[in-house]
Design a protein around this motif. Sequence first.
Motif, PDB file in Angstrom:
ATOM      1  N   HIS A   1       0.915  -1.295   0.003  1.00 39.19           N
ATOM      2  CA  HIS A   1      -0.112   0.015  -0.224  1.00 39.19           C
ATOM      3  C   HIS A   1       0.898   1.242  -0.021  1.00 39.19           C
ATOM      4  N   GLY A   2       0.243   2.383  -0.404  1.00 36.55           N
ATOM      5  CA  GLY A   2       0.949   3.781  -0.159  1.00 36.55           C
ATOM      6  C   GLY A   2       1.578   4.145  -1.509  1.00 36.55           C
ATOM      7  N   GLY A   3       2.610   4.703  -1.528  1.00 37.61           N
ATOM      8  CA  GLY A   3       3.095   5.324  -2.589  1.00 37.61           C
ATOM      9  C   GLY A   3       3.427   4.483  -3.951  1.00 37.61           C
ATOM     10  N   ILE A   4       3.759   2.903  -3.551  1.00 40.12           N
ATOM     11  CA  ILE A   4       3.826   2.000  -4.524  1.00 40.12           C
ATOM     12  C   ILE A   4       2.788   1.681  -5.652  1.00 40.12           C
ATOM     13  N   GLU A   5       1.544   2.684  -5.203  1.00 36.21           N
ATOM     14  CA  GLU A   5       0.313   2.016  -5.704  1.00 36.21           C
ATOM     15  C   GLU A   5       0.160   3.246  -6.695  1.00 36.21           C
ATOM     16  N   ALA A   6       0.820   4.354  -6.993  1.00 39.40           N
ATOM     17  CA  ALA A   6       0.763   5.448  -7.706  1.00 39.40           C
ATOM     18  C   ALA A   6       0.851   5.020  -9.068  1.00 39.40           C
TER      19      ALA A   6
END
Length: 322
Positions: free
Chosen positions: A118-123
């Motif tokens: 989750h988090g920035g990796i999902e951008a």
Amino acid sequence: MKKILMARGADKVVSTCVKVKPGEKVLIITEASRLSIAEAIAAAVYRVQAEPILQVMVPRDTDGQEPPAPIAAAMKASDAFISVVGRSITHTHAVKDAIAAGSRGVVLTQFTEDMMIHGGIEADFEAAKTECKAVAAALAGSEEIHLTTAMGTDLYYSAAGRRGNALYCMVDKGEFSTIPTVEANVSPLEGTANGVIVADGSIPYIGIGILDEPVRCIVENGMIVSIEGGRQARMLKADLDSKQDPNVYNVAEMGLGLNPNCRFMGFMLEDEGVYGTAHIGIGTSITLGGTVKAACHYDLIMKDATVTADGKTILKDGKVVL
């Protein structure tokens, strides 16, 4: 269960960020505390019919310390390298030399298993690329850059002749990037920075993390000359003083966070990417276009920044206005 959930993030690192091709030799550098993440990435490399080479090293004593010589040599010989470590090796000769030799690399410093999910990796890194490159181009070569925040940051410096770096989590030959921070940065000319830095977001190193109160730094002729504040400011000052290296006070970088999926959590590459933030990197600048190699590279992060370059506003109260 997390091993399964990390697979999607690992595939994204390998196929979207590094663009690994069948038959390539991909070096994965890690340490024992990050082995589960490194193994998930190695499996993703294998899935695309490339060859994963996993090297486990003793954690570095400090951020910015060079990796062992055999690992540095393997980085230069690789088609691509992926660093999954707790202590950063980003700002090292090993990374600079590997990129110059034609490898391409990404760094996942301080990554946790949750950050792979989750988090920035999902951008959408492809969508972020255009804005990131435009901001980097606006910073590049500017005679005067001015950074301010409502908390009191007021810093001037010159980036004349310096390249702008667009780090949007995807690399081609001879490039490196951080993940998941999306950022545009530039390295100030040595000796030109003057003013005040007031970090109010995070200093994600040496156990400081999200700030309880502002850390105020006075800058004269490119160097931090005083650090003021409470407990966390004292932690930063004590650590820098202990390095016994005057270069650790060098104003090495200004970066602007551009990842809408990042959030403050006390980890370096997530915090630096928070959209609309600015960070001042201090210490080493050799991987960013500067000339200084120091005992460390730390970032001081501030919220809702305003940045002008040669009188043109790039960021206004945390919003890109190019």
